[in-house]
Write an enzyme that holds these catalytic residues in place. Sequence first.
Site, PDB file in Angstrom:
ATOM      1  CB  CYS A 194      -0.488   1.745  -1.437  1.00  0.00           C
ATOM      2  SG  CYS A 194       0.335   0.335  -0.698  1.00  0.00           S
ATOM      3  CD  GLU A 211       8.074   0.646  -1.430  1.00  0.00           C
ATOM      4  OE1 GLU A 211       6.966   0.296  -1.886  1.00  0.00           O
ATOM      5  OE2 GLU A 211       9.117   0.006  -1.638  1.00  0.00           O
TER       6      GLU A 211
HETATM    7  P1  NAD Z   1       1.516  11.589   2.125  1.00  0.00           P
HETATM    8  O1  NAD Z   1       2.503  11.602   1.019  1.00  0.00           O
HETATM    9  O2  NAD Z   1       0.538  12.689   2.235  1.00  0.00           O
HETATM   10  O3  NAD Z   1       2.257  11.529   3.549  1.00  0.00           O
HETATM   11  C1  NAD Z   1       3.320  10.623   3.801  1.00  0.00           C
HETATM   12  C2  NAD Z   1       4.290  11.252   4.770  1.00  0.00           C
HETATM   13  O4  NAD Z   1       4.831  12.423   4.193  1.00  0.00           O
HETATM   14  C3  NAD Z   1       3.671  11.660   6.103  1.00  0.00           C
HETATM   15  O5  NAD Z   1       4.552  11.276   7.136  1.00  0.00           O
HETATM   16  C4  NAD Z   1       3.546  13.162   6.004  1.00  0.00           C
HETATM   17  O6  NAD Z   1       3.743  13.804   7.243  1.00  0.00           O
HETATM   18  C5  NAD Z   1       4.638  13.550   5.041  1.00  0.00           C
HETATM   19  N1  NAD Z   1       4.243  14.687   4.181  1.00  0.00           N
HETATM   20  C6  NAD Z   1       3.005  14.969   3.709  1.00  0.00           C
HETATM   21  N2  NAD Z   1       3.038  16.085   2.937  1.00  0.00           N
HETATM   22  C7  NAD Z   1       4.319  16.514   2.932  1.00  0.00           C
HETATM   23  C8  NAD Z   1       4.994  17.610   2.327  1.00  0.00           C
HETATM   24  N3  NAD Z   1       4.337  18.509   1.583  1.00  0.00           N
HETATM   25  N4  NAD Z   1       6.317  17.742   2.522  1.00  0.00           N
HETATM   26  C9  NAD Z   1       6.998  16.842   3.281  1.00  0.00           C
HETATM   27  N5  NAD Z   1       6.400  15.789   3.881  1.00  0.00           N
HETATM   28  C10 NAD Z   1       5.083  15.625   3.722  1.00  0.00           C
HETATM   29  O7  NAD Z   1       0.816  10.191   1.983  1.00  0.00           O
HETATM   30  P2  NAD Z   1      -0.351   9.641   2.860  1.00  0.00           P
HETATM   31  O8  NAD Z   1      -1.585  10.409   2.547  1.00  0.00           O
HETATM   32  O9  NAD Z   1       0.095   9.538   4.278  1.00  0.00           O
HETATM   33  O10 NAD Z   1      -0.496   8.159   2.272  1.00  0.00           O
HETATM   34  C11 NAD Z   1      -1.236   7.885   1.130  1.00  0.00           C
HETATM   35  C12 NAD Z   1      -0.358   7.707  -0.083  1.00  0.00           C
HETATM   36  O11 NAD Z   1       0.683   6.800   0.202  1.00  0.00           O
HETATM   37  C13 NAD Z   1      -1.114   7.111  -1.239  1.00  0.00           C
HETATM   38  O12 NAD Z   1      -0.689   7.715  -2.428  1.00  0.00           O
HETATM   39  C14 NAD Z   1      -0.698   5.661  -1.214  1.00  0.00           C
HETATM   40  O13 NAD Z   1      -0.827   4.984  -2.439  1.00  0.00           O
HETATM   41  C15 NAD Z   1       0.708   5.771  -0.784  1.00  0.00           C
HETATM   42  N6  NAD Z   1       1.150   4.536  -0.181  1.00  0.00           N
HETATM   43  C16 NAD Z   1       2.070   3.774  -0.824  1.00  0.00           C
HETATM   44  C17 NAD Z   1       2.466   2.570  -0.277  1.00  0.00           C
HETATM   45  C18 NAD Z   1       3.471   1.685  -0.945  1.00  0.00           C
HETATM   46  O14 NAD Z   1       3.862   0.703  -0.349  1.00  0.00           O
HETATM   47  N7  NAD Z   1       3.901   1.994  -2.151  1.00  0.00           N
HETATM   48  C19 NAD Z   1       1.924   2.167   0.933  1.00  0.00           C
HETATM   49  C20 NAD Z   1       0.992   2.969   1.557  1.00  0.00           C
HETATM   50  C21 NAD Z   1       0.615   4.169   0.997  1.00  0.00           C
END
Ligand code: NAD
Length: 453
Positions: A244, A210
């Site tokens: 998002c 997602e």
């Molecule tokens: P993120 O990808 O930075 O983090 C998400 C999760 O991944 C966290 O639990 C984090 O600890 C982990 N993570 C972060 N970097 C990582 C890495 N290098 N390796 C492994 N794990 C890692 O996302 P975010 O900043 O928490 O959220 C924002 C993003 O999420 C935006 O792009 C937004 O559009 C998207 N989003 C999508 C939806 C959807 O339903 N499609 C919903 C909410 C947010």
Amino acid sequence: MDPFADTLRRLREAFSSGRTRPAEFRAAQLKALRRFLQENKQLLQEALVQDLHKSVFEADLSELILCQNEVDLALRNLPTWMKDEPVTKNLLMQLDSAFIRKEPFGLVLIIAPWNYPVNLTLVPLVGALAAGNCVVLKPSELSKGTEKVLAEVLPQYLDQSCFAVVLGGPQETRQLLEHKFDYIFFTGNPRVGRIVMAAAAKHLTPVTLELGGKNPCYVDDDCDPQTVANRVAWFRYFNSGQTCVAPDYVLCSPDTQERLLPALQSAITRFYGEDPQSSPSLGRIISEKHFQRLRGLLGCGRVAIGGQSDESERYIAPTVLVDVRETEPVMQEEIFGPILPIVNVRSLEEAIEFINRREKPLALYAFSNSNQVVTQMLDRTSSGIFGGNQGFLHLILPSLPLGGVGNSGMGRYHGKFSFDTFSHHRAVLLAPLGLEKLNELHYPPYTDLKQQM
Ligand code: NAD
């Protein structure tokens, strides 16, 4: 020393014991989750204030009630969802029984982001539990208040032999991903989505991703500007733009832009007052890093509305930018904050061409009084979700799935879609051992007579 090995072994053993499979066990877990939500409502609301300065109204609407509704829906429908699904049979199989069985995958991992830290952690969890899986939950390390409640309180409600919360940031998550899971459900940005998918590929683990992206919002010339401004401003500045599926930028003609600007200003003032910084209805940016990133974006184009910021509170005013170039960062990256650029196009045709030149977005919105315009936009573009003259309300309808396409993700969930996502669809054909004569028709040797049949 592997910090996750013992937990994962315990969960695997629990799954192998068959403990999570019966409907009664699943329902008991869902009821416990409902109790968690009810008994800790205030604690969760406070955590959301701490993390995002989220108002109680926004917390209830977009997090707590949404989770509660998903639990209730799953509890009401679990017996039906779990039933074997009979399929049509051909003539040869009239005596057989053919159906699809929804069975749990096994040990599933849910990795969540920080922007709706309750909703985006617990709504997938509802699906995973309803489908009879053991679950590892990895909340975001950035939403610390919520992470603490999920780590310390939630496990007291759920069966700890089948469920665990693990903590950590990117480094710990990468370490966790080295383990084999039977399903991974990830919500986050597309860059990290690639990391998750690459790790999953090593074990051939199926994934739901997602993800996010830039969501276009086309506004036709014939719209009442105030109606559009109200709807767009509410959704863009909800949770301080950290949503998002929020409209990321507006596409409209220069004339419509001139009408929209005062209407947007009026909507912002009505929603958040003359001084939005003192409004209890407006959120804050999650972290210093995201605050600095967003402050950098305020330098793109020209500020038409807002533009103020205050580092001490991680406050960014509801902002509208005009005269932005396509090559500027604000039009290159997902904004994920209370900043709305307006990009001019001369026609619907040009808007469609602009959208189709870019990655497929998670959400696409079209505002128009003309059904034809909305339908054209729907028919000639692609996105995870589509809203005609409406935005946010999509999310509270569990009969519609949430999921991206292309760069905005793969897979879908909410309501029954969640149950199906977390279930392996096993194809079953049960035949009687009698009537062997019928089977002999397809055994070798393949005589001429058999081939003519
Ligand atoms: P993120 O990808 O930075 O983090 C998400 C999760 O991944 C966290 O639990 C984090 O600890 C982990 N993570 C972060 N970097 C990582 C890495 N290098 N390796 C492994 N794990 C890692 O996302 P975010 O900043 O928490 O959220 C924002 C993003 O999420 C935006 O792009 C937004 O559009 C998207 N989003 C999508 C939806 C959807 O339903 N499609 C919903 C909410 C947010």
